[in-house]
Design a protein around this motif. Structure first.
Motif, PDB file in Angstrom:
ATOM      1  N   TRP A 205     -11.528 -12.706   5.022  1.00  0.00           N
ATOM      2  CA  TRP A 205     -13.028 -13.253   4.962  1.00  0.00           C
ATOM      3  C   TRP A 205     -13.255 -13.617   3.409  1.00  0.00           C
ATOM      4  O   TRP A 205     -13.316 -12.631   2.459  1.00  0.00           O
ATOM      5  CB  TRP A 205     -13.948 -12.448   5.290  1.00  0.00           C
ATOM      6  CG  TRP A 205     -15.414 -12.948   4.940  1.00  0.00           C
ATOM      7  CD1 TRP A 205     -16.277 -12.300   4.317  1.00  0.00           C
ATOM      8  CD2 TRP A 205     -16.021 -14.383   5.519  1.00  0.00           C
ATOM      9  NE1 TRP A 205     -17.457 -13.068   4.377  1.00  0.00           N
ATOM     10  CE2 TRP A 205     -17.141 -14.262   4.881  1.00  0.00           C
ATOM     11  CE3 TRP A 205     -15.427 -15.294   6.370  1.00  0.00           C
ATOM     12  CZ2 TRP A 205     -18.393 -15.391   5.102  1.00  0.00           C
ATOM     13  CZ3 TRP A 205     -16.358 -16.438   6.530  1.00  0.00           C
ATOM     14  CH2 TRP A 205     -17.756 -16.471   5.899  1.00  0.00           C
ATOM     15  N   ARG A 206     -13.502 -14.970   3.081  1.00  0.00           N
ATOM     16  CA  ARG A 206     -13.803 -15.330   1.791  1.00  0.00           C
ATOM     17  C   ARG A 206     -15.204 -16.016   1.861  1.00  0.00           C
ATOM     18  O   ARG A 206     -15.392 -17.051   2.470  1.00  0.00           O
ATOM     19  CB  ARG A 206     -12.867 -16.410   1.227  1.00  0.00           C
ATOM     20  CG  ARG A 206     -11.326 -15.963   1.127  1.00  0.00           C
ATOM     21  CD  ARG A 206     -10.287 -17.051   0.873  1.00  0.00           C
ATOM     22  NE  ARG A 206      -9.275 -16.462   0.350  1.00  0.00           N
ATOM     23  CZ  ARG A 206      -8.195 -16.135   1.461  1.00  0.00           C
ATOM     24  NH1 ARG A 206      -8.300 -16.177   2.468  1.00  0.00           N
ATOM     25  NH2 ARG A 206      -7.030 -15.405   0.767  1.00  0.00           N
ATOM     26  N   PRO A 207     -16.179 -15.274   0.970  1.00  0.00           N
ATOM     27  CA  PRO A 207     -17.642 -15.847   0.985  1.00  0.00           C
ATOM     28  C   PRO A 207     -17.729 -17.185   0.463  1.00  0.00           C
ATOM     29  O   PRO A 207     -17.034 -17.456  -0.341  1.00  0.00           O
ATOM     30  CB  PRO A 207     -18.146 -14.750   0.334  1.00  0.00           C
ATOM     31  CG  PRO A 207     -17.423 -13.522   0.397  1.00  0.00           C
ATOM     32  CD  PRO A 207     -15.971 -14.042   0.627  1.00  0.00           C
TER      33      PRO A 207
ATOM     34  N   HIS B  19      -8.075 -12.892  -2.819  1.00  0.00           N
ATOM     35  CA  HIS B  19      -8.591 -11.978  -1.760  1.00  0.00           C
ATOM     36  C   HIS B  19      -7.739 -10.702  -1.942  1.00  0.00           C
ATOM     37  O   HIS B  19      -6.558 -10.783  -2.336  1.00  0.00           O
ATOM     38  CB  HIS B  19      -8.656 -12.686  -0.316  1.00  0.00           C
ATOM     39  CG  HIS B  19      -9.048 -11.548   0.734  1.00  0.00           C
ATOM     40  ND1 HIS B  19      -8.287 -10.687   1.425  1.00  0.00           N
ATOM     41  CD2 HIS B  19     -10.340 -11.480   1.510  1.00  0.00           C
ATOM     42  CE1 HIS B  19      -9.062 -10.008   2.182  1.00  0.00           C
ATOM     43  NE2 HIS B  19     -10.370 -10.301   2.282  1.00  0.00           N
TER      44      HIS B  19
ATOM     45  N   ILE C 298     -15.662  -7.704  -5.446  1.00  0.00           N
ATOM     46  CA  ILE C 298     -17.108  -7.924  -4.656  1.00  0.00           C
ATOM     47  C   ILE C 298     -16.784  -7.087  -3.427  1.00  0.00           C
ATOM     48  O   ILE C 298     -15.601  -7.372  -2.854  1.00  0.00           O
ATOM     49  CB  ILE C 298     -16.901  -9.482  -4.325  1.00  0.00           C
ATOM     50  CG1 ILE C 298     -17.011 -10.404  -5.331  1.00  0.00           C
ATOM     51  CG2 ILE C 298     -18.189  -9.480  -3.461  1.00  0.00           C
ATOM     52  CD1 ILE C 298     -17.920 -10.153  -6.482  1.00  0.00           C
ATOM     53  N   GLY C 299     -17.387  -6.162  -3.105  1.00  0.00           N
ATOM     54  CA  GLY C 299     -17.242  -5.302  -2.021  1.00  0.00           C
ATOM     55  C   GLY C 299     -17.570  -3.986  -2.132  1.00  0.00           C
ATOM     56  O   GLY C 299     -17.757  -3.352  -3.232  1.00  0.00           O
TER      57      GLY C 299
ATOM     58  N   ARG D 158     -23.227  -4.934  -2.590  1.00  0.00           N
ATOM     59  CA  ARG D 158     -24.659  -5.337  -2.109  1.00  0.00           C
ATOM     60  C   ARG D 158     -25.545  -4.239  -1.498  1.00  0.00           C
ATOM     61  O   ARG D 158     -26.609  -4.355  -1.827  1.00  0.00           O
ATOM     62  CB  ARG D 158     -24.329  -6.327  -0.866  1.00  0.00           C
ATOM     63  CG  ARG D 158     -25.299  -7.424  -0.740  1.00  0.00           C
ATOM     64  CD  ARG D 158     -24.788  -8.329   0.269  1.00  0.00           C
ATOM     65  NE  ARG D 158     -24.138  -7.885   1.422  1.00  0.00           N
ATOM     66  CZ  ARG D 158     -23.184  -8.688   1.960  1.00  0.00           C
ATOM     67  NH1 ARG D 158     -23.122  -9.860   2.183  1.00  0.00           N
ATOM     68  NH2 ARG D 158     -22.486  -7.998   2.946  1.00  0.00           N
TER      69      ARG D 158
ATOM     70  N   SER E  82     -25.901  -9.081  -5.367  1.00  0.00           N
ATOM     71  CA  SER E  82     -25.274  -9.859  -4.968  1.00  0.00           C
ATOM     72  C   SER E  82     -24.824 -10.901  -5.860  1.00  0.00           C
ATOM     73  O   SER E  82     -25.657 -11.308  -6.443  1.00  0.00           O
ATOM     74  CB  SER E  82     -25.512 -10.084  -3.213  1.00  0.00           C
ATOM     75  OG  SER E  82     -27.077 -10.465  -3.559  1.00  0.00           O
TER      76      SER E  82
ATOM     77  N   LEU F 139     -11.893 -10.406  -4.230  1.00  0.00           N
ATOM     78  CA  LEU F 139     -12.763 -10.510  -2.861  1.00  0.00           C
ATOM     79  C   LEU F 139     -12.090  -9.249  -2.203  1.00  0.00           C
ATOM     80  O   LEU F 139     -11.072  -9.484  -1.469  1.00  0.00           O
ATOM     81  CB  LEU F 139     -12.875 -11.636  -2.319  1.00  0.00           C
ATOM     82  CG  LEU F 139     -13.255 -12.924  -3.090  1.00  0.00           C
ATOM     83  CD1 LEU F 139     -13.096 -14.198  -2.221  1.00  0.00           C
ATOM     84  CD2 LEU F 139     -14.699 -12.703  -3.453  1.00  0.00           C
TER      85      LEU F 139
ATOM     86  N   THR G 161     -13.625  -8.223   0.490  1.00  0.00           N
ATOM     87  CA  THR G 161     -14.795  -8.729   1.556  1.00  0.00           C
ATOM     88  C   THR G 161     -14.223  -8.546   2.814  1.00  0.00           C
ATOM     89  O   THR G 161     -14.924  -8.958   3.773  1.00  0.00           O
ATOM     90  CB  THR G 161     -15.170  -9.955   1.154  1.00  0.00           C
ATOM     91  OG1 THR G 161     -14.084 -10.780   0.797  1.00  0.00           O
ATOM     92  CG2 THR G 161     -16.297 -10.206  -0.120  1.00  0.00           C
TER      93      THR G 161
END
Ligand SMILES: Cc1cc2nc3c(=O)[nH]c(=O)nc-3n(C[C@H](O)[C@H](O)[C@H](O)COP(=O)(O)OP(=O)(O)OC[C@H]3O[C@@H](n4cnc5c(N)ncnc54)[C@H](O)[C@@H]3O)c2cc1C
Length: 393
Positions: A146-148, A161, A179-180, A204, A286, A314, A316
């Protein structure tokens, strides 16, 4: 081009595909063929130096007589195996398991799978055609990375990723933002920091959740047995339900869905905590935007701060959506009943298209979070074999 036939084709030679083969092959009169490179996801898409998060008991591949467990491999490999299990050793274990149960794995990739009369047709990467009465899809989560969308405009050199990396030492001396807040984010942060990168982690949630914070609860038997199932997925008590997918799936859907979130919410193994002592972790933050700037990326957070970095990693996670298995024919896909990208499966892990089965993470909507972990291979392979042996008799 040649056309070959088998009763069952298993696509994927990771923990689920190999365990399925181990349970199906002993069924008399069944010809089972396995496609895929054994353990390739673990070998190529996870970082060197990683340790398995799952406990020893939850990291066994499954065979009907339990002859090829981690314990058996430990004896075979002169005791060169410890817990937590290092990734490299787990890959070797999987490959050893493969040699024992399916020495004739066909490493070719399946590029197309379609429904034909009396079964399925598989096209292989070299153009060969294979026909099979049944197909078991066990192709894992690699397609679901998953790539935001916030990062969609960045060139690939600036953002990647975690699944794209085997060796994180290429980031030595670079400023990397992760990120995560799950195991993958935290372990990548530790590995990057240890290989000389300047790392920070953006989380987040308002705190990082650590697993096994009270290690004695997990290790002090019989208390541990009372609170946690051997696979240790999810919090105390829920862990037992997760380990029993037949019970889990009897509960109302709303409960199953909320438990699924609780059981796999982002968390890091406690043994990572010390390794991250000097890595900045910004919680409750975020990313608002990320744009190329001066050869790197400029990241803006929701507190208004801006951060120049060389690379964004990422961590994520993965979102299951079987339509992203690009080998599935569009007509075939349309005939599979799905909910939020997951196929709806019956007791034999069979989809609404008879003869087509899904194992691993895609089975999690029907059988719960256990299916996302190696610990679920025993349940999935047994149910599959039982249902197929009933129909083939
Ligand atoms: C960083 C990270 C750490 C993890 N740590 C743990 C852990 O500690 N414990 C745990 O239980 N789980 C862990 N997981 C989850 C883990 O990925 C799954 O438990 C496990 O891989 C599921 O096995 P599988 O057989 O479904 O999929 P995979 O292991 O991904 O195997 C799929 C196989 O299918 C093959 N394949 C794919 N497409 C095709 C095709 N078109 N044709 C032929 N072959 C194909 C691939 O080559 C691969 O061998 C982790 C995941 C990540 C990302």
């Amino acid at each position: 081009m040649s056309i070959t036939k088998s009763d069952i084709a298993i696509i994927g030679a990771g923990p689920y595909g190999l365990s399925a083969a181990a349970h199906l092959r002993p069924i008399p009169g069944l010809d089972v063929h396995v496609f895929g490179e054994p353990m390739s996801f673990w070998e190529r898409h996870m970082p060197t130096g990683m340790l398995l998060r799952s406990p020893w008991e939850g990291s066994n591949l499954s065979d009907p007589k339990r002859r090829f467990t981690l314990d058996a491999y430990k004896v075979f490999s002169d005791n060169h195996l410890s817990s937590p299990v290092p990734l490299e050793r787990f890959v070797k274990y999987g490959q050893w398991f493969q040699r024992q149960v399916v020495p004739d794995v066909d490493p070719r990739k399946v590029t197309h799978l379609e429904k034909v009369s009396r079964g399925f047709q598989l096209t292989l990467e070299d153009g060969d055609i294979w026909r099979s009465r049944r197909v078991v899809v066990a192709t894992g989560i690699a397609s679901f990375a998953w790539r935001p969308p916030e990062f969609a405009k960045l060139p690939r050199g600036l953002v990647s990723h975690t699944s794209e990396h085997r060796n994180l030492s290429c980031f030595a001396g670079k400023k990397v933002m992760i990120i995560g807040s799950g195991q993958s984010a935290l372990e990548s942060a530790a590995l990057l920091h240890e290989s000389g990168a300047d790392v920070e982690v953006i989380v987040r949630m308002h705190m990082v959740r650590w697993l096994w914070r009270y290690a004695w609860l997990h290790t002090c038997k019989p208390l541990a047995r009372l609170l946690y199932a051997p696979s240790d997925i999810g919090p105390a008590a829920l862990s037992h339900l997760v380990e029993r997918p037949d019970w889990y799936r009897r509960f109302p859907r709303c409960l199953q869905d909320s438990w699924a979130v609780i059981a796999i919410r982002p968390a890091g193994a406690a043994w990572l905590k010390q390794r991250l002592d000097s890595v900045p972790i910004r919680t409750g933050r975020s990313v608002v935007s990320a744009a190329p700037s001066n050869g790197g990326a400029l990241v803006k957070l929701d507190d208004g701060s801006t951060h120049p970095v060389d690379h964004i990693l990422l961590a994520t996670g993965y979102r299951v959506d079987v339509s992203r298995y690009n080998f599935l024919d569009i007509q075939l896909l349309r005939s599979i009943r799905r909910v939020n990208g997951f196929p709806c499966l019956s007791r034999g892990l069979e989809s609404s298209l008879p003869g087509l089965h899904f194992l691993g993470a895609p089975a999690a909507w029907s059988f719960g979070p256990l299916m996302r972990f190696v610990a679920g291979t025993g349940f999935a392979a047994q149910r599959l074999a039982r249902s197929i042996s009933r129909t083939s008799n």
